[in-house]
Design an enzyme around this catalytic site. Sequence first.
Site, mmCIF file in Angstrom:
data_model
loop_
_atom_site.group_PDB
_atom_site.id
_atom_site.type_symbol
_atom_site.label_atom_id
_atom_site.label_comp_id
_atom_site.label_asym_id
_atom_site.label_seq_id
_atom_site.Cartn_x
_atom_site.Cartn_y
_atom_site.Cartn_z
ATOM 1 N N CYS A 50 30.133 19.137 28.201
ATOM 2 C CA CYS A 50 30.266 20.031 29.345
ATOM 3 C C CYS A 50 29.841 19.202 30.549
ATOM 4 C CB CYS A 50 29.347 21.237 29.193
ATOM 5 S SG CYS A 50 29.157 22.165 30.732
ATOM 6 N N GLU B 245 0.854 -1.193 0.000
ATOM 7 C CA GLU B 245 0.000 0.000 0.000
ATOM 8 C C GLU B 245 0.882 1.232 0.000
ATOM 9 O OE1 GLU B 245 -2.571 -0.161 3.399
ATOM 10 O OE2 GLU B 245 -3.328 -2.128 2.871
ATOM 11 N N CYS C 81 25.410 23.580 34.786
ATOM 12 C CA CYS C 81 25.412 24.312 33.516
ATOM 13 C C CYS C 81 23.977 24.702 33.131
ATOM 14 C CB CYS C 81 26.015 23.426 32.433
ATOM 15 S SG CYS C 81 25.873 24.090 30.782
ATOM 16 N N ASP D 217 1.717 10.375 3.231
ATOM 17 C CA ASP D 217 2.411 11.242 4.182
ATOM 18 C C ASP D 217 1.440 12.234 4.816
ATOM 19 O OD1 ASP D 217 4.500 12.073 5.628
ATOM 20 O OD2 ASP D 217 5.532 13.132 4.018
ATOM 21 N N CYS E 239 28.059 27.881 29.920
ATOM 22 C CA CYS E 239 28.568 28.202 31.250
ATOM 23 C C CYS E 239 30.049 28.542 31.265
ATOM 24 C CB CYS E 239 28.294 27.054 32.214
ATOM 25 S SG CYS E 239 29.253 25.578 31.835
ATOM 26 N N LYS F 5 10.952 3.094 2.860
ATOM 27 C CA LYS F 5 10.983 4.559 2.716
ATOM 28 C C LYS F 5 11.834 4.923 1.511
ATOM 29 C CE LYS F 5 9.213 5.902 6.898
ATOM 30 N NZ LYS F 5 9.828 6.309 8.147
ATOM 31 N N CYS G 178 32.429 25.692 27.232
ATOM 32 C CA CYS G 178 30.984 25.554 27.043
ATOM 33 C C CYS G 178 30.360 26.891 26.652
ATOM 34 C CB CYS G 178 30.359 25.046 28.341
ATOM 35 S SG CYS G 178 28.565 25.053 28.304
ATOM 36 N N LYS H 212 2.410 4.561 1.198
ATOM 37 C CA LYS H 212 2.553 5.140 2.539
ATOM 38 C C LYS H 212 2.257 6.625 2.410
ATOM 39 C CE LYS H 212 5.408 4.945 6.618
ATOM 40 N NZ LYS H 212 5.464 6.355 6.988
ATOM 41 N N TYR I 150 -7.425 2.419 5.931
ATOM 42 C CA TYR I 150 -6.826 1.141 5.543
ATOM 43 C C TYR I 150 -6.938 0.043 6.588
ATOM 44 C CZ TYR I 150 -3.040 3.384 8.106
ATOM 45 O OH TYR I 150 -2.316 4.050 9.049
HETATM 46 P P1 AMP Z 1 6.209 5.736 10.738
HETATM 47 O O1 AMP Z 1 5.474 6.974 11.233
HETATM 48 O O2 AMP Z 1 7.276 6.039 9.762
HETATM 49 O O3 AMP Z 1 6.561 4.781 11.844
HETATM 50 O O4 AMP Z 1 5.145 4.944 9.870
HETATM 51 C C1 AMP Z 1 3.960 4.519 10.438
HETATM 52 C C2 AMP Z 1 2.835 5.385 9.951
HETATM 53 O O5 AMP Z 1 2.640 5.264 8.568
HETATM 54 C C3 AMP Z 1 1.514 4.960 10.526
HETATM 55 O O6 AMP Z 1 1.325 5.454 11.812
HETATM 56 C C4 AMP Z 1 0.552 5.573 9.542
HETATM 57 O O7 AMP Z 1 0.189 6.853 9.981
HETATM 58 C C5 AMP Z 1 1.361 5.767 8.275
HETATM 59 N N1 AMP Z 1 0.789 5.130 7.091
HETATM 60 C C6 AMP Z 1 0.588 5.756 5.920
HETATM 61 N N2 AMP Z 1 0.036 4.939 5.028
HETATM 62 C C7 AMP Z 1 -0.120 3.734 5.614
HETATM 63 C C8 AMP Z 1 -0.643 2.467 5.200
HETATM 64 N N3 AMP Z 1 -1.106 2.261 3.959
HETATM 65 N N4 AMP Z 1 -0.654 1.451 6.097
HETATM 66 C C9 AMP Z 1 -0.167 1.641 7.358
HETATM 67 N N5 AMP Z 1 0.334 2.813 7.798
HETATM 68 C C10 AMP Z 1 0.367 3.855 6.951
HETATM 69 ZN ZN ZN Z 2 28.109 24.167 30.322
#
Ligand code: AMP
Ligand code: ZN
Length: 648
Positions: free
Chosen positions: A409, A103, A414, A107, A394, A298, A391, A105, A212
């Site tokens: 440090c 699937e 500090c 963002d 401090c 990724k 530092c 991923k 999903y």
């Molecule tokens: P990460 O944040 O990199 O650990 O990836 C996990 C996150 O990917 C999950 O918490 C989801 O929010 C997101 N995600 C996006 N698309 C999908 C998908 N098709 N299946 C599962 N997770 C997904």
């Molecule tokens: Zn310091």
Amino acid sequence: MNELVTQLNQYADAYYRLDSPLISDAEYDKLYRDLVELETAHPDLVLPNSPSHRVGGKVLEGFSKYQHQYPLYSLQDAFSFEELGAFDRRVRKEFPNVTYICELKIDGLSISLTYEAGHLVVGATRGDGSIGENITENLKRVQDIPLTLPEPLDITVRGECYMPKASFGRVNQIRQEAGEVEFANPRNAAAGTLRQLDTRIVAKRGLATFLYQEASPTEADRQSHVLEKLTKLGFVTNQDYYLADTMEDVWQFIEDLAGRREALPYEIDGVVIKVNNLAIQEELGFTVKAPRWAIAYKFPAEEKEAEILSVDWTVGRTGVVTPTANLTPIQLAGTTVSRATLHNVDYIAEKDIRLHDTVIVYKAGDIIPAVLSVVAAKRKQQEPMDIPTVCPSCGSSLLHYEDEVALRCINPLCPAQLKSKLEHFASRDAMNIAGLGSSIVEKLFSANLVQDVADIYRLSVEELLTLEGFKEKSATKLYQAIQASKENSAERLLVGLGIRHVGSKASKVLLETFRTIPRLAEASLEEIAALDGVGTVIAQSLTTYFSSEGAKTLVAELEASGVTLSYLGQVAAADALLAGMTIVLTGKLERLKRSEAKAKLESLGAHVTGSVSKKTDLVVAGSDAGSKLAKAQDLGIEVRDEAWLESL
Ligand code: AMP
Ligand code: ZN
């Protein structure tokens, strides 16, 4: 009203979900106004699925916490074909004929939607996976989320809420014209939008979703069937998925996708590969962090050249001094980058990084941008970089231990260290004290009101009022947030203490077992290391920490201020039937669902894990149990069946 609602919902569905409008916007608006007129005249008859719920403005006070009934998980990452191969081999060792679903991923942000009798009752963020924020009102303004389902189901579904590229462009355009700061990327824009207190803003931002997962127990037996079912229920699912028999197939899909990624109307950061068969998913189970049946590939990092304009040296919580380069701004993976980490002095020396060098900057996933290497041909400066000897906070001499890559440090007083300790203590994963961010911490220190974390519980409203910019209301609010944090379950405090290697997950496991911080402080290294998901590094770090006088004094002071030192989460009492036992479920159960069996065992105090080891006390085996049962027998671990489980 009934007729209008049905019609309008059908038109909206065609418009938002199916992307094929049935009527013009003007006609829609006319019908919508007719409905609103009727609703205004008969406010008690407003239907629960009326589209007016999506637009009416409400200004919220804030968001309340929401305890997820089914926790949300994160995913293991992979960055190469080799890593995917290793994952595949682990799975195939137990299930040679496994098949996968790939699937996209997306963002965005994970969301969880709970329906009762077919009505949307709660929409929540992921939070730490077990406690999120209730953002129902905002999610109702996300047009493609159904307010009611075609059947009166009790169901919890999961997915991703995101901002399409088109909405992102539009939102930023408007912000730019208004002289506001633009969002760095669609993900930040989606996150910022869902945290809006004014629901009208959410309605305007054009967020969308892909669902999903069915988090509540499902009848489906394949992940692909879950997607089908969700589609039938009116959710938007991403149809750009792919069923793969082998990792080679998976890789092909990924390569193909990389080529058309730019053209997608939404941002993706990779591909999630899941075992398609849900029974096998259950068999594989979870590690402390993530499911064993899925992995997130990724996309590789993006790289660009930039010039180092200057370097900041900052002192962190543990005294480590970290160099950060200020760069000529560049666009990287959709965001503007003007700072990048140089990691530490050894890294600078090894890569021979100098001021005004042109360097290659890269970014991978959520990681902060970093300098990868120097473009030697473009060097201007002949001198090596100036490395601080004292530092920056401090002024005490910095040390460079032989076995460490960083400068340190070691002054316990500090100010920079104390400040970042306090910031960490108040942060979201730790004590979660709203309003106690870096600028307030700075003010508290300058005013000499606090020196260490124990001091914040001695602050009065009067003292806070002496700080610049504080009024009665803001001072009271911060005071109350500090007081409220005393009631936190102690795993938050444990995180807040900032012990090396001890994060949220480990803290939870530790306190589920030891129940209170004082008891944990007395536990031996062996006792701690024996816990599932903990290990010797964490155990070592904990015992070292708690053996120091400073730690003992701090814990005693916190206790005296009324801070909770015990775990308040759900754990069966010490006298529960299965208290403290580590149990593994395997094979197919006939009458109980796997999730029910797990819940039952946990309610009786057991810790249910996915793999058999010497730490396992008992294995419950259903029919067709495979390698786990064999391993249990090898190790001489007691084995029981489903009937036993039912008899409990
Ligand atoms: P990460 O944040 O990199 O650990 O990836 C996990 C996150 O990917 C999950 O918490 C989801 O929010 C997101 N995600 C996006 N698309 C999908 C998908 N098709 N299946 C599962 N997770 C997904
Ligand atoms: Zn310091």
